[in-house]
Design a protein around this motif. Sequence first.
Motif, PDB file in Angstrom:
ATOM      1  N   ASN A 177       0.819  -1.204   0.000  1.00 43.52           N
ATOM      2  CA  ASN A 177       0.000   0.000   0.000  1.00 43.52           C
ATOM      3  C   ASN A 177       0.858   1.261   0.000  1.00 43.52           C
ATOM      4  O   ASN A 177       0.581   2.235  -0.697  1.00 43.52           O
ATOM      5  CB  ASN A 177      -0.922  -0.004   1.223  1.00 43.52           C
ATOM      6  CG  ASN A 177      -2.292   0.567   0.900  1.00 43.52           C
ATOM      7  OD1 ASN A 177      -2.638   0.778  -0.245  1.00 43.52           O
ATOM      8  ND2 ASN A 177      -3.073   0.814   1.929  1.00 43.52           N
ATOM      9  N   PHE A 178       1.938   1.235   0.778  1.00 45.60           N
ATOM     10  CA  PHE A 178       2.786   2.417   0.913  1.00 45.60           C
ATOM     11  C   PHE A 178       3.518   2.747  -0.386  1.00 45.60           C
ATOM     12  O   PHE A 178       3.740   3.914  -0.704  1.00 45.60           O
ATOM     13  CB  PHE A 178       3.800   2.219   2.045  1.00 45.60           C
ATOM     14  CG  PHE A 178       3.195   2.290   3.422  1.00 45.60           C
ATOM     15  CD1 PHE A 178       1.817   2.286   3.606  1.00 45.60           C
ATOM     16  CD2 PHE A 178       4.004   2.351   4.538  1.00 45.60           C
ATOM     17  CE1 PHE A 178       1.258   2.351   4.871  1.00 45.60           C
ATOM     18  CE2 PHE A 178       3.457   2.424   5.809  1.00 45.60           C
ATOM     19  CZ  PHE A 178       2.077   2.423   5.977  1.00 45.60           C
ATOM     20  N   VAL A 179       3.891   1.730  -1.123  1.00 47.79           N
ATOM     21  CA  VAL A 179       4.561   1.957  -2.408  1.00 47.79           C
ATOM     22  C   VAL A 179       3.614   2.656  -3.384  1.00 47.79           C
ATOM     23  O   VAL A 179       4.032   3.515  -4.170  1.00 47.79           O
ATOM     24  CB  VAL A 179       5.092   0.633  -2.991  1.00 47.79           C
ATOM     25  CG1 VAL A 179       5.502   0.811  -4.453  1.00 47.79           C
ATOM     26  CG2 VAL A 179       6.283   0.139  -2.175  1.00 47.79           C
ATOM     27  N   MET A 202       3.320   6.160  11.083  1.00 47.11           N
ATOM     28  CA  MET A 202       3.088   6.474  12.488  1.00 47.11           C
ATOM     29  C   MET A 202       3.792   5.428  13.337  1.00 47.11           C
ATOM     30  O   MET A 202       4.611   4.658  12.837  1.00 47.11           O
ATOM     31  CB  MET A 202       1.579   6.546  12.753  1.00 47.11           C
ATOM     32  CG  MET A 202       0.894   7.670  11.973  1.00 47.11           C
ATOM     33  SD  MET A 202      -0.884   7.839  12.296  1.00 47.11           S
ATOM     34  CE  MET A 202      -1.526   6.548  11.228  1.00 47.11           C
ATOM     35  N   SER A 203       3.488   5.399  14.622  1.00 47.78           N
ATOM     36  CA  SER A 203       4.219   4.521  15.531  1.00 47.78           C
ATOM     37  C   SER A 203       4.156   3.051  15.121  1.00 47.78           C
ATOM     38  O   SER A 203       5.134   2.321  15.263  1.00 47.78           O
ATOM     39  CB  SER A 203       3.682   4.677  16.958  1.00 47.78           C
ATOM     40  OG  SER A 203       3.876   5.990  17.442  1.00 47.78           O
ATOM     41  N   HIS A 204       3.005   2.600  14.598  1.00 52.65           N
ATOM     42  CA  HIS A 204       2.816   1.180  14.308  1.00 52.65           C
ATOM     43  C   HIS A 204       3.327   0.749  12.932  1.00 52.65           C
ATOM     44  O   HIS A 204       3.427  -0.455  12.673  1.00 52.65           O
ATOM     45  CB  HIS A 204       1.327   0.817  14.422  1.00 52.65           C
ATOM     46  CG  HIS A 204       0.485   1.445  13.372  1.00 52.65           C
ATOM     47  ND1 HIS A 204       0.070   2.753  13.448  1.00 52.65           N
ATOM     48  CD2 HIS A 204      -0.013   0.957  12.198  1.00 52.65           C
ATOM     49  CE1 HIS A 204      -0.654   3.038  12.390  1.00 52.65           C
ATOM     50  NE2 HIS A 204      -0.714   1.986  11.613  1.00 52.65           N
ATOM     51  N   ASP A 205       3.634   1.718  12.052  1.00 53.52           N
ATOM     52  CA  ASP A 205       4.057   1.327  10.699  1.00 53.52           C
ATOM     53  C   ASP A 205       5.257   2.133  10.200  1.00 53.52           C
ATOM     54  O   ASP A 205       5.464   2.296   9.002  1.00 53.52           O
ATOM     55  CB  ASP A 205       2.895   1.446   9.716  1.00 53.52           C
ATOM     56  CG  ASP A 205       2.255   2.841   9.700  1.00 53.52           C
ATOM     57  OD1 ASP A 205       2.873   3.791  10.222  1.00 53.52           O
ATOM     58  OD2 ASP A 205       1.139   2.975   9.164  1.00 53.52           O
ATOM     59  N   MET A 206       6.050   2.608  11.127  1.00 51.66           N
ATOM     60  CA  MET A 206       7.184   3.466  10.802  1.00 51.66           C
ATOM     61  C   MET A 206       8.202   2.760   9.891  1.00 51.66           C
ATOM     62  O   MET A 206       8.739   3.364   8.965  1.00 51.66           O
ATOM     63  CB  MET A 206       7.868   3.936  12.095  1.00 51.66           C
ATOM     64  CG  MET A 206       9.031   4.874  11.873  1.00 51.66           C
ATOM     65  SD  MET A 206       9.730   5.462  13.449  1.00 51.66           S
ATOM     66  CE  MET A 206      10.670   4.007  13.951  1.00 51.66           C
ATOM     67  N   ILE A 207       8.471   1.497  10.159  1.00 50.80           N
ATOM     68  CA  ILE A 207       9.480   0.773   9.382  1.00 50.80           C
ATOM     69  C   ILE A 207       9.074   0.684   7.912  1.00 50.80           C
ATOM     70  O   ILE A 207       9.853   0.997   7.010  1.00 50.80           O
ATOM     71  CB  ILE A 207       9.707  -0.644   9.956  1.00 50.80           C
ATOM     72  CG1 ILE A 207      10.241  -0.558  11.385  1.00 50.80           C
ATOM     73  CG2 ILE A 207      10.686  -1.428   9.077  1.00 50.80           C
ATOM     74  CD1 ILE A 207      10.385  -1.911  12.073  1.00 50.80           C
ATOM     75  N   ALA A 208       7.829   0.282   7.676  1.00 49.46           N
ATOM     76  CA  ALA A 208       7.347   0.154   6.297  1.00 49.46           C
ATOM     77  C   ALA A 208       7.308   1.506   5.599  1.00 49.46           C
ATOM     78  O   ALA A 208       7.594   1.608   4.406  1.00 49.46           O
ATOM     79  CB  ALA A 208       5.963  -0.501   6.290  1.00 49.46           C
ATOM     80  N   ALA A 209       6.961   2.541   6.349  1.00 50.38           N
ATOM     81  CA  ALA A 209       6.884   3.881   5.768  1.00 50.38           C
ATOM     82  C   ALA A 209       8.247   4.344   5.271  1.00 50.38           C
ATOM     83  O   ALA A 209       8.380   4.865   4.158  1.00 50.38           O
ATOM     84  CB  ALA A 209       6.327   4.863   6.790  1.00 50.38           C
ATOM     85  N   ALA A 212       9.363   2.426   2.238  1.00 52.46           N
ATOM     86  CA  ALA A 212       8.635   2.787   1.020  1.00 52.46           C
ATOM     87  C   ALA A 212       8.997   4.167   0.503  1.00 52.46           C
ATOM     88  O   ALA A 212       8.657   4.522  -0.625  1.00 52.46           O
ATOM     89  CB  ALA A 212       7.128   2.720   1.280  1.00 52.46           C
ATOM     90  N   GLY A 213       9.686   4.980   1.320  1.00 57.59           N
ATOM     91  CA  GLY A 213      10.124   6.287   0.835  1.00 57.59           C
ATOM     92  C   GLY A 213       9.590   7.499   1.565  1.00 57.59           C
ATOM     93  O   GLY A 213       9.833   8.635   1.151  1.00 57.59           O
ATOM     94  N   SER A 214       8.877   7.293   2.667  1.00 54.04           N
ATOM     95  CA  SER A 214       8.377   8.442   3.432  1.00 54.04           C
ATOM     96  C   SER A 214       9.534   9.243   4.006  1.00 54.04           C
ATOM     97  O   SER A 214      10.549   8.682   4.436  1.00 54.04           O
ATOM     98  CB  SER A 214       7.471   7.961   4.571  1.00 54.04           C
ATOM     99  OG  SER A 214       7.112   9.050   5.405  1.00 54.04           O
ATOM    100  N   ASN A 215       9.384  10.572   4.041  1.00 56.82           N
ATOM    101  CA  ASN A 215      10.416  11.402   4.663  1.00 56.82           C
ATOM    102  C   ASN A 215       9.851  12.327   5.743  1.00 56.82           C
ATOM    103  O   ASN A 215      10.525  13.242   6.187  1.00 56.82           O
ATOM    104  CB  ASN A 215      11.198  12.207   3.614  1.00 56.82           C
ATOM    105  CG  ASN A 215      10.293  13.096   2.774  1.00 56.82           C
ATOM    106  OD1 ASN A 215       9.114  13.303   3.071  1.00 56.82           O
ATOM    107  ND2 ASN A 215      10.856  13.633   1.700  1.00 56.82           N
TER     108      ASN A 215
END
Length: 227
Positions: A177-179, A202-209, A212-215
């Motif tokens: 989803n994040f991609v 957020m706290s529960h999905d920080m690693i995936a974010a 996937a490229g979140s900054n």
Amino acid sequence: MNIIEKRIKSIRNEIKIIAKKYGCDTNRIRLVAVSKNKPIELIQYAILAGQKEFGENYVKEGVEKIYFFSKNYKLIWHFIGQLQSNKSRLVAEYFDWCHTIDRPKIIHRLNVQRPQNLSPLNVLIQVNIDGETNKGGITSNQIFSLAKIIKSCINLQLRGIMCIPTIETNFNKQIINFVKIFKLFKELQYSYSSVDTLSLGMSHDMIAAIAAGSNLLRIGTAIFGSR
């Protein structure tokens, strides 16, 4: 060292480790401490730990905190809650960022209400990637129409996209989803040079974010504890 300082230090170290693992530039990842419903004392501890950026969901509460801390600190305040038209003036006058742009009416109100003596309000288009009826945000095919309106506003600066995906605990499903969201962000960035921010994670999905490229990460529970 107080518990808030320990948590912030731990999160920042974790961000570095994750970023390195996935080939991301740690220096480009911003941490916004979500301080909604949290007392002044806890925010003070976060500031003393070096935290400069805070996110608030409720306008009145956020304005009170901004006013309180403005006497002694230069902080950056992000509005990350759903914005009602009758509260837009306060966001325009007090906040540095608004993450939840999802309709032309709000865009025009913020542009008119932003004081001329302040720099343009940084805004993010909220995308409802899963089509959840209980969340704000637009569909992916509406992004460019809103972006065009924002770019015509001299008191607003288009900075990117914000998203709150459906809660998912499986890492692989999070990544899929994040991609999708990251691709939308890159498409917008290709068309607008001012776009540089993907507010995702957020706290529960920080690693995936991060993977996937979140900054820009919006972290509340991992810093301040459960509500």
